[in-house]
Design an enzyme around this catalytic site. Structure first.
Site, PDB file in Angstrom:
ATOM      1  NE  ARG A   1      -3.989  -1.090   0.075  1.00  0.00           N
ATOM      2  CZ  ARG A   1      -5.080  -1.330   0.781  1.00  0.00           C
ATOM      3  NH1 ARG A   1      -5.027  -2.038   1.864  1.00  0.00           N
ATOM      4  NH2 ARG A   1      -6.247  -0.843   0.433  1.00  0.00           N
TER       5      ARG A   1
ATOM      6  CD  GLN B   1      -2.158   5.959  -3.992  1.00  0.00           C
ATOM      7  OE1 GLN B   1      -2.338   6.770  -4.878  1.00  0.00           O
ATOM      8  NE2 GLN B   1      -2.090   6.283  -2.716  1.00  0.00           N
TER       9      GLN B   1
ATOM     10  CG  ASP C   1      -4.372  -0.899  -3.397  1.00  0.00           C
ATOM     11  OD1 ASP C   1      -4.973  -1.964  -3.208  1.00  0.00           O
ATOM     12  OD2 ASP C   1      -4.151  -0.069  -2.490  1.00  0.00           O
TER      13      ASP C   1
ATOM     14  CB  SER D   1      -7.562   0.782  -3.096  1.00  0.00           C
ATOM     15  OG  SER D   1      -6.735   0.856  -1.979  1.00  0.00           O
TER      16      SER D   1
ATOM     17  CE1 TYR E   1      -4.300  -2.000   5.219  1.00  0.00           C
ATOM     18  CE2 TYR E   1      -1.902  -2.066   5.377  1.00  0.00           C
ATOM     19  CZ  TYR E   1      -3.061  -2.061   4.629  1.00  0.00           C
ATOM     20  OH  TYR E   1      -2.970  -2.107   3.272  1.00  0.00           O
TER      21      TYR E   1
HETATM   22  P1  NAD Z   1      -9.355  -2.479   5.796  1.00  0.00           P
HETATM   23  O1  NAD Z   1     -10.275  -2.929   4.708  1.00  0.00           O
HETATM   24  O2  NAD Z   1      -8.245  -3.355   6.242  1.00  0.00           O
HETATM   25  O3  NAD Z   1     -10.251  -2.116   7.087  1.00  0.00           O
HETATM   26  C1  NAD Z   1     -11.351  -1.236   6.991  1.00  0.00           C
HETATM   27  C2  NAD Z   1     -11.337  -0.277   8.151  1.00  0.00           C
HETATM   28  O4  NAD Z   1     -11.758  -0.955   9.338  1.00  0.00           O
HETATM   29  C3  NAD Z   1      -9.984   0.341   8.482  1.00  0.00           C
HETATM   30  O5  NAD Z   1     -10.064   1.740   8.354  1.00  0.00           O
HETATM   31  C4  NAD Z   1      -9.740  -0.094   9.925  1.00  0.00           C
HETATM   32  O6  NAD Z   1      -9.051   0.887  10.684  1.00  0.00           O
HETATM   33  C5  NAD Z   1     -11.152  -0.295  10.420  1.00  0.00           C
HETATM   34  N1  NAD Z   1     -11.286  -1.073  11.655  1.00  0.00           N
HETATM   35  C6  NAD Z   1     -10.626  -2.200  12.038  1.00  0.00           C
HETATM   36  N2  NAD Z   1     -11.045  -2.603  13.255  1.00  0.00           N
HETATM   37  C7  NAD Z   1     -12.014  -1.733  13.645  1.00  0.00           C
HETATM   38  C8  NAD Z   1     -12.836  -1.624  14.781  1.00  0.00           C
HETATM   39  N3  NAD Z   1     -12.746  -2.477  15.789  1.00  0.00           N
HETATM   40  N4  NAD Z   1     -13.714  -0.595  14.856  1.00  0.00           N
HETATM   41  C9  NAD Z   1     -13.822   0.294  13.839  1.00  0.00           C
HETATM   42  N5  NAD Z   1     -13.073   0.247  12.730  1.00  0.00           N
HETATM   43  C10 NAD Z   1     -12.174  -0.750  12.621  1.00  0.00           C
HETATM   44  O7  NAD Z   1      -8.747  -1.047   5.483  1.00  0.00           O
HETATM   45  P2  NAD Z   1      -8.429  -0.366   4.084  1.00  0.00           P
HETATM   46  O8  NAD Z   1      -9.662   0.212   3.529  1.00  0.00           O
HETATM   47  O9  NAD Z   1      -7.667  -1.319   3.273  1.00  0.00           O
HETATM   48  O10 NAD Z   1      -7.496   0.827   4.553  1.00  0.00           O
HETATM   49  C11 NAD Z   1      -6.621   0.724   5.653  1.00  0.00           C
HETATM   50  C12 NAD Z   1      -5.555   1.810   5.627  1.00  0.00           C
HETATM   51  O11 NAD Z   1      -4.739   1.685   4.464  1.00  0.00           O
HETATM   52  C13 NAD Z   1      -6.105   3.218   5.572  1.00  0.00           C
HETATM   53  O12 NAD Z   1      -5.253   3.994   6.365  1.00  0.00           O
HETATM   54  C14 NAD Z   1      -5.966   3.612   4.145  1.00  0.00           C
HETATM   55  O13 NAD Z   1      -5.893   5.027   3.961  1.00  0.00           O
HETATM   56  C15 NAD Z   1      -4.661   2.944   3.828  1.00  0.00           C
HETATM   57  N6  NAD Z   1      -4.494   2.741   2.386  1.00  0.00           N
HETATM   58  C16 NAD Z   1      -3.349   3.176   1.781  1.00  0.00           C
HETATM   59  C17 NAD Z   1      -3.187   2.987   0.418  1.00  0.00           C
HETATM   60  C18 NAD Z   1      -1.947   3.449  -0.296  1.00  0.00           C
HETATM   61  O14 NAD Z   1      -1.196   4.205   0.249  1.00  0.00           O
HETATM   62  N7  NAD Z   1      -1.724   2.967  -1.492  1.00  0.00           N
HETATM   63  C19 NAD Z   1      -4.161   2.348  -0.320  1.00  0.00           C
HETATM   64  C20 NAD Z   1      -5.313   1.905   0.342  1.00  0.00           C
HETATM   65  C21 NAD Z   1      -5.461   2.102   1.695  1.00  0.00           C
END
Ligand code: NAD
Length: 374
Positions: A118, A123, A126, A129, A223
């Site tokens: 990530r 991106q 990905d 996403s 994460y």
């Molecule tokens: P994910 O699908 O793994 O999880 C979804 C969300 O659930 C996350 O935001 C997580 O914090 C939340 N979560 C977990 N346990 C929880 C709880 N008990 N109560 C409430 N919420 C809870 O997450 P994702 O959508 O893949 O994204 C995770 C992180 O990765 C974010 O910070 C996102 O900005 C980042 N990200 C970065 C990139 C990149 O830089 N290329 C791309 C995608 C996502």
């Protein structure tokens, strides 16, 4: 080199790993593309469109140098690959260990899009996403069609209709997309996430962040990580009044490589009002809401009437055209990254290539999966 594109066969899978646009992208790199007949039907692309883009359309794929797919291969499909075949697609490594074994035994170089690091440079590849974006959007529509009221505020000659109150739990890619979509439909939206950065992201979309008197949680790479049962219990207690006040609840919480955390109990759902709708996007990975069943609606008693629990399944496949458009671009961009002078030659010095590689030369390269297989 010959790049093959599979017609997906897993029940419920409607996406395709290449579109006519990505066939052109791959052809420009000097790659030949062959696609299974009717592979793009559900995504809105017929065989003629692929032929026009330069692909060969065949009834069944034979051996290819690079195999592009959406859903994880079956162990049989993986076992039938010729040594050195490169595969690019979703692999669900933690759930599909038999396939991982078969890929390694076949001598395939398998790239799992779930393992793409990530980082900014990756991106465009990905798929987690891109597909979460589709799922978050779709979750709101699923709620809206089941909810017996409007989402927006209406002030009419016959009276005022208040806006729906939508609560989103988990504000990652899918959750943020759900917040944006519910806002665009006119709902009043609030959201909670354990990661400290999420409060600003929620408010920037016009949502209200639910501040709980609890520590934030952040694990490696930004994460979430698993929390203690005490904290989970306290979180449920503090969230209960917000959930009771919600008309629509959308849950998207996930922890990489772990089952989804249980955020909402049957008792909490019982405190919601008649007509309320709960959409659990994590239903396929264990569920954030007690009682949800992936692929089904479950009706449970609430206050004054029933509450509908929607266990989302194949959310991205439900929007196969745009989900495929983005997924196919992710696949083609990874293939392009590895292509030099018309040949796909993975450079394991590249962090993105090395990070996404699941198996190579008979070995499982992804350490957690390798450990799970031992
Ligand atoms: P994910 O699908 O793994 O999880 C979804 C969300 O659930 C996350 O935001 C997580 O914090 C939340 N979560 C977990 N346990 C929880 C709880 N008990 N109560 C409430 N919420 C809870 O997450 P994702 O959508 O893949 O994204 C995770 C992180 O990765 C974010 O910070 C996102 O900005 C980042 N990200 C970065 C990139 C990149 O830089 N290329 C791309 C995608 C996502």
């Amino acid at each position: 080199m010959l790049v093959g594109v599979k017609r997906e066969t897993r029940p419920g899978e409607r996406r395709v790993a290449a579109t006519p646009a990505t066939v052109r992208q791959l052809a420009k790199l000097g790659l030949e593309v062959v696609i299974e007949s009717e592979a793009g039907t559900h995504a809105g692309h017929d065989d003629a469109a692929y032929r026009e883009a330069g692909a060969d359309v065949v009834p069944r794929l034979g051996q290819v140098d690079v195999l592009c797919h959406v859903a994880p291969l079956t162990p049989d499909e993986a076992g039938a690959l010729k040594p050195g075949t490169i595969t690019v697609g979703l692999a669900s490594p933690s759930a599909e260990l038999q396939t991982v074994n078969a890929l390694a035994n076949a001598g395939a170089t398998a790239f799992a899009l779930e393992l793409i690091p990530r980082i900014s440079r990756a991106q465009s590849m990905d798929a987690l996403s891109s597909q979460s974006l589709v799922a978050g959007y779709r979750a709101v529509l699923e709620a809206a069609i089941r909810f017996p009221r409007f989402f927006p505020l209406y002030m009419t000659a016959a009276g005022t209709v208040p806006p729906a109150r939508v609560v989103v739990l988990g504000a990652g890619v899918a959750g943020l997309q759900a917040i944006g979509t519910a806002k665009r439909l006119g709902a009043r939206v609030s959201a909670y996430d354990v990661r400290p950065a999420s409060a600003d992201e929620v408010t920037s979309l016009g949502g209200t962040f639910i501040h709980l008197d609890l520590d934030t949680i952040e694990g490696a790479g930004g994460y979430a990580r698993e929390m203690s049962e005490d904290r989970a219990e306290r979180q449920r207690e503090l969230l209960a009044p917000h959930i009771a006040a919600a008309d629509v609840l959308i849950t998207t919480a996930a922890i990489p490589g772990r089952p989804a955390p249980l955020l909402v109990t049957t008792k909490m759902v019982a405190g919601m009002r008649a007509g309320a709708v709960v959409v659990d996007l994590a239903a396929e990975t264990g569920g954030n809401v007690e009682g949800t069943k992936a692929g089904h609606d479950v009706v449970v008693p609430g206050i004054g009437g029933n509450v509908t629990l929607v266990g989302m399944k194949d959310a991205a496949s439900a929007m196969a055209a745009d989900a495929s458009r983005l997924f196919a671009a992710n696949v083609a961009n990874l293939v392009e990254l590895m292509t030099v002078e018309g040949r796909v030659v993975p450079d394991f010095e590249d962090d993105v290539v090395a990070g996404a590689c699941l198996t190579h030369e008979g070995k499982v390269r992804h350490q957690p999966t390798e450990a799970a297989l031992r």
